[in-house]
Design a protein around this motif. Structure first.
Motif, short mmCIF file in Angstrom:
data_model
loop_
_atom_site.label_atom_id
_atom_site.label_comp_id
_atom_site.label_asym_id
_atom_site.label_seq_id
_atom_site.Cartn_x
_atom_site.Cartn_y
_atom_site.Cartn_z
N ALA A 9 0.84 -1.13 -0.15
CA ALA A 9 0.15 0.08 0.08
C ALA A 9 0.91 1.22 0.11
CB ALA A 9 -0.86 -0.05 1.29
N GLN A 10 2.00 1.32 0.82
CA GLN A 10 2.85 2.24 1.01
C GLN A 10 3.49 2.64 -0.56
OE1 GLN A 10 6.30 1.81 3.51
NE2 GLN A 10 6.04 4.11 4.07
N ARG A 11 3.97 1.24 -1.25
CA ARG A 11 4.41 1.79 -2.52
C ARG A 11 3.64 2.13 -3.52
NH1 ARG A 11 9.13 -0.47 -4.30
NH2 ARG A 11 9.20 -1.96 -2.49
N GLN A 12 2.21 1.55 -3.56
CA GLN A 12 1.32 2.15 -4.24
C GLN A 12 1.20 3.66 -4.32
OE1 GLN A 12 0.12 0.61 -7.04
NE2 GLN A 12 -1.39 2.48 -7.59
N GLY A 13 1.11 4.19 -2.85
CA GLY A 13 0.90 5.47 -2.68
C GLY A 13 1.95 6.20 -3.09
N LEU A 14 3.30 5.74 -3.19
CA LEU A 14 4.52 6.42 -3.44
C LEU A 14 4.27 6.49 -5.10
CD1 LEU A 14 7.53 6.98 -3.71
CD2 LEU A 14 8.18 4.78 -3.56
N ARG A 15 3.73 5.45 -6.03
CA ARG A 15 3.83 5.54 -7.36
C ARG A 15 2.78 6.76 -7.66
NH1 ARG A 15 4.32 -0.91 -8.14
NH2 ARG A 15 6.60 -0.88 -8.19
N GLU A 16 1.80 6.71 -7.13
CA GLU A 16 0.57 7.64 -7.41
C GLU A 16 1.20 9.04 -6.95
OE1 GLU A 16 -2.78 6.51 -4.96
OE2 GLU A 16 -3.15 4.90 -6.28
N THR A 17 1.92 9.33 -5.93
CA THR A 17 2.50 10.55 -5.80
C THR A 17 3.59 10.83 -6.85
OG1 THR A 17 2.16 10.25 -3.43
CG2 THR A 17 3.65 12.02 -4.02
N LEU A 18 4.30 10.16 -7.34
CA LEU A 18 5.25 10.48 -8.14
C LEU A 18 4.66 10.58 -9.57
CD1 LEU A 18 8.10 8.03 -7.14
CD2 LEU A 18 8.18 10.45 -6.75
N ALA A 19 3.61 9.81 -9.91
CA ALA A 19 3.12 10.08 -11.22
C ALA A 19 2.33 11.52 -11.31
CB ALA A 19 1.93 8.94 -11.30
N SER A 20 1.75 12.00 -10.23
CA SER A 20 1.26 13.25 -10.37
C SER A 20 2.29 14.51 -10.16
CB SER A 20 0.29 13.51 -9.19
OG SER A 20 1.14 13.69 -7.67
N GLY A 21 3.81 13.85 -10.07
CA GLY A 21 4.61 15.06 -10.34
C GLY A 21 5.04 15.45 -8.85
N LYS A 22 4.58 15.10 -7.86
CA LYS A 22 4.83 15.70 -6.61
C LYS A 22 5.74 14.88 -5.85
CE LYS A 22 0.03 17.20 -5.99
NZ LYS A 22 -1.24 16.75 -5.15
N VAL A 23 6.49 15.23 -4.65
CA VAL A 23 7.44 14.66 -3.97
C VAL A 23 6.81 13.70 -2.78
CG1 VAL A 23 9.47 15.32 -2.28
CG2 VAL A 23 9.23 16.66 -4.19
N ALA A 30 7.22 11.69 0.83
CA ALA A 30 8.18 11.61 1.92
C ALA A 30 7.60 10.51 2.96
CB ALA A 30 8.24 13.02 2.50
N GLY A 31 8.24 9.73 3.68
CA GLY A 31 7.76 8.87 4.47
C GLY A 31 8.88 8.04 5.35
N GLU A 32 8.64 7.23 5.93
CA GLU A 32 9.36 6.28 6.75
C GLU A 32 9.19 4.84 6.43
OE1 GLU A 32 9.19 7.06 10.95
OE2 GLU A 32 9.82 9.15 10.79
N VAL A 52 11.46 10.92 -1.80
CA VAL A 52 11.69 10.42 -3.32
C VAL A 52 10.89 11.75 -4.31
CG1 VAL A 52 11.17 9.08 -5.17
CG2 VAL A 52 11.43 8.17 -2.87
N ALA A 53 12.02 12.29 -4.96
CA ALA A 53 11.67 13.52 -5.95
C ALA A 53 11.63 13.05 -7.42
CB ALA A 53 12.21 14.90 -5.45
#
Length: 756
Positions: free
Chosen positions: A256-270, A272-274, A291-292
């Motif tokens: 779930a965290q990885r999916q959230g990462l990919r969705e955030t990057l797909a929108s061009g945003k940065v 951040a997490g632990e 990740v930026a």
């Protein structure tokens, strides 16, 4: 992903080529036209073909200018080179081939072709020109070439001048272009050197960064890792480069965290997490991750960069801080905060279910302060740890042991049933068991011999209703503990409702008294002091509380409450201010009537008491010689030297001191002779039975004897009958009496009116 770059426009050459096209066009037009005109005007007469050929060359130059005007630069250049070449060739053939004057045109055309058409066209031109020269050699050998005709000198001069001008122009323009390119190359080289230095600096910063840096492509394949990543994870670069980041840099990320990462990057945003990754050896690695996206100049995303900070130690420190916030550092036991949290949990589990009672026991080690002062804090800590160990051995499996503070511990017994009397008996039995265990001889490391210890215990049941909270249980247990300590060491006390009611009343009384002092509810009362001739020589200043609800409240109700808090200082200051204001009354000053004011130990020990009283006397204009401060033996004995120093400082102003309740305490004559006092007061308990009790009578006579010896005034309190007055009068004619026989305490206004 490389950014899209538009293809160059091949029909838009550089500035030098465009200038050469214009210059060559104008030169060809001028030279061709001028030569044709001069040939036509030659009086000798020239052939028509020579005129037409030169005129054609001039027309080629003019047409090239037209094409240049229309921005067809490459077509104009080709027309100039090939068109002029053709007409020059025709003129050369007409003028005798290799022996004619027109061969200078070919080198100039080759130079122009090299700048305007490039290498390929120039090579073709050179090849064709070479073939043409070979053809001229062969034709001449066959005798086919015509003789060189006689030409016009003026036309030949114009031709030579034009060739020179065109050659010079082409050369200068070419040189200027060359110098510009050299300068651009130098500037580019400087910029590249600066950029390279900056890139090296950035590369060193990235490579030497203490944080792990990972660069991946858009498919999340690792393209770069810095040295911190290698050192922190244990992987070498060859093991990770080209592989999916999920296998190394983000191994600890959930789906779930990885999916959230990919969705955030797909929108061009940065993002951040632990996350908790793993080193190569399997050890956990807690990291804070950012990740930026990496964007190109056109805004497109080509890579992703990950910044990873090792927070393993920080999380370990946070966990330790959390543990210390809930546990005692000395004994390792849970602390008060954890106790409150645990009690809250018991209450929440009790909601909506049958009321299961638990017991809260507060335990305080008796005489621990004495032991700590005598043996030192290190031995005190050892004693606390030993007691904590003994208590833990007595604790049931379902119980909880807490170090509340200092030498105070708390124990929680769970599941004592829903019958309150039975639960109370079980709690008391457990408390007896704990006290017996603590009373066993104990030998501490470094101590001389075994010691035995006792503890006071306060007990309450919890919860006592749906609204009962943790702080309520602690309050009840604390009140019970205070009751146990008040009756002596090693005692048990179970909380009773009357304790809570008394504490609530005391708290309410203290709060109302604090408001009363500022609200003007206090009243000054006075009780006269009379000599044996019946004259009023002074009065004791008393205080009453005019309560808006309860009426006049006697001091016995609120003085004890005031003495247990800072209110006694505020109350004493108010009484002193009123007494000094009353002393400034002319009636008291004329009759030399003294006022005696009771002074509490806490008020007298205030650092600025002497200066405060001096300022009060000056402000009110009261005569210090008419003010007597009554002090008790307890105040004098504690910190004797400091008390005597303050008393002497005030005595220097004229203020007198009276030792109150003399004979009820230690009554040390050694202290008495060193004190700067002028008066002693016989306690009412001696006066009351002096007539009928031989012991009390003997004490009164002893006090009178001491007073005569030291030259002190004597005031007898509590004189209520004529028999008491006669008894005192028979033993001393100078004694001063104070009691109901002469005057009851009166409000300030009534007493003053009676005096005057």
């Amino acid at each position: 992903m490389q950014p899209y770059a538009p293809a160059p426009d091949l029909d838009v050459p550089d500035v030098t080529t465009r200038l050469l096209v214009r210059v060559a066009g104008w030169a060809v037009l001028a030279i061709g036209g001028a030569i044709a005109l001069l040939l036509a005007l030659d009086p000798v007469g020239q052939s028509t073909s020579r005129i037409l050929f030169n005129l054609g060359a001039g027309l080629v130059g003019g047409l090239a200018l037209v094409l240049a005007r229309l921005r067809h630069w490459r077509l104009a250049a080709h027309l100039l080179v090939w068109g002029v070449w053709c007409f020059v060739t025709l003129v050369t053939v007409r003028n005798g081939g290799l022996h004619g004057p027109n061969l200078l045109n070919y080198p100039v055309l080759i130079v122009l072709s090299g700048w305007m058409l490039g290498g390929r066209a120039t090579v073709v031109l050179v090849a064709i020109t070479g073939m043409l020269f070979g053809l001229f050699f062969w034709a001449e050998a066959q005798g086919w070439m015509p003789q060189v005709p006689r030409g016009s000198r003026w036309a030949h001069g114009v031709y030579l001048a034009g060739i020179l001008v065109l050659t010079a122009a082409a050369t200068l323009l070419s040189r200027r272009n060359y110098m510009q390119r050299v300068q651009e190359a130098q500037r580019t080289a400087h910029e590249l050197a600066a950029s390279e230095s900056q890139l090296r600096k950035l590369l060193r910063a990235v490579e030497q960064s203490p944080e792990s840096i990972v660069i991946t492509d858009l498919q999340e394949r690792i393209e770069y890792v810095n040295e911190a990543f290698v050192q922190r994870t244990g992987y070498v670069r060859q093991e990770v480069l080209g592989h999916a980041a999920a296998l190394f840099s983000s191994k600890g990320m959930e789906a779930a965290q990885r999916q959230g990462l990919r969705e955030t990057l797909a929108s061009g945003k940065v993002w951040a997490g632990e996350q908790t990754n793993q080193r190569k050896d399997g050890a956990p690695l807690a990291e804070s991750v950012v990740v930026a996206p990496i964007r190109q100049t056109d805004g497109s995303i080509s890579h992703y960069v990950e910044y990873r900070q090792d927070i393993t130690e920080r999380k370990r420190a946070a966990q330790e801080i959390h543990r210390l916030a809930r546990h005692d550092a000395l004994t390792g036991l849970p602390n008060r905060a954890m106790l409150v949290e645990h009690l809250h949990g018991l209450q929440e589990r009790a909601d909506g279910s049958p009321a299961t009672l638990h017991a809260l026991l507060l335990l305080d080690l008796d005489r621990f302060t004495v032991f700590n002062d005598a043996r030192g804090s290190e031995m005190g800590d050892r004693l606390l740890c030993a007691m904590a160990l003994r208590l833990s051995h007595q604790l049931p499996a379902e119980g909880m042991l807490v170090r509340v503070a200092g030498d105070e511990f708390a124990l929680v017994l769970h599941g004592l049933g829903d019958d309150a009397p039975l639960a109370g008996r079980r709690a008391l039995a457990f408390a007896d068991q704990v006290q017996a265990a603590l009373g066993q001889p104990l030998r501490l490391q470094g101590d001389a011999g075994p010691i035995q210890w006792t503890a006071s215990v306060g007990i309450t049941l919890y919860p006592q209703g749906p609204e009962d909270q943790a702080h309520d249980a602690l309050r009840r247990a604390s009140m019970a503990l205070h009751r146990a300590k008040a009756v002596g060491g090693g005692q048990l006390a179970f909380f009773e409702q009357e304790m809570g009611q008394a504490a609530e009343q005391r708290f309410q009384l203290e709060r109302e008294l604090r408001q009363a002092i500022g609200a003007g509810e206090l009243r000054l009362f006075l009780q006269s002091q009379v000599d044996m001739q019946g004259r009023t020589t002074g009065a004791e200043v008393l205080v009453r509380w005019q309560h808006p609800r309860d009426g006049l409240v006697m001091p016995g109700v609120f003085i004890a409450v005031a003495e247990s808090s800072d209110l006694i200082v505020l109350l004493g200051r108010w009484v002193l201010e009123q007494a000094c204001a009353l002393l400034a009354n002319p009636a008291l000053a004329q009759q030399r009537v003294r006022l005696s004011v009771n002074l509490s130990a806490r008020q007298f020990r205030q650092p600025g008491f002497v200066q405060e009283l001096r300022a009060l006397l000056e402000r009110t204009g009261a005569d210090p010689a008419l003010l007597t401060l009554e002090v008790t033996e307890g105040l004098v004995i504690e910190d004797f030297d400091d008390v005597v120093a303050k008393m002497r400082e005030l005595a220097a102003l004229g203020v007198e001191f009276s030792l109150d309740d003399f004979g009820t305490g230690y009554s040390s004559l050694a202290y008495l002779k060193r004190l700067p006092i002028q008066e002693i007061k016989i306690d009412r308990s001696f006066v009351r039975d002096a007539c009928t009790n031989a012991d009390d009578g003997a004490l009164v006579e002893a006090i009178l004897s001491v007073a005569r010896h030291f030259g002190l005034r004597v005031v007898a309190e509590g004189v209520e009958t004529e028999e008491q007055a006669s008894y005192l009068r028979e033993r001393s004619s100078a004694i001063i009496c104070q009691g109901f026989l002469y005057c009851r305490p009166q409000p300030q206004e009534d007493w003053l009116q009676r005096l005057t």
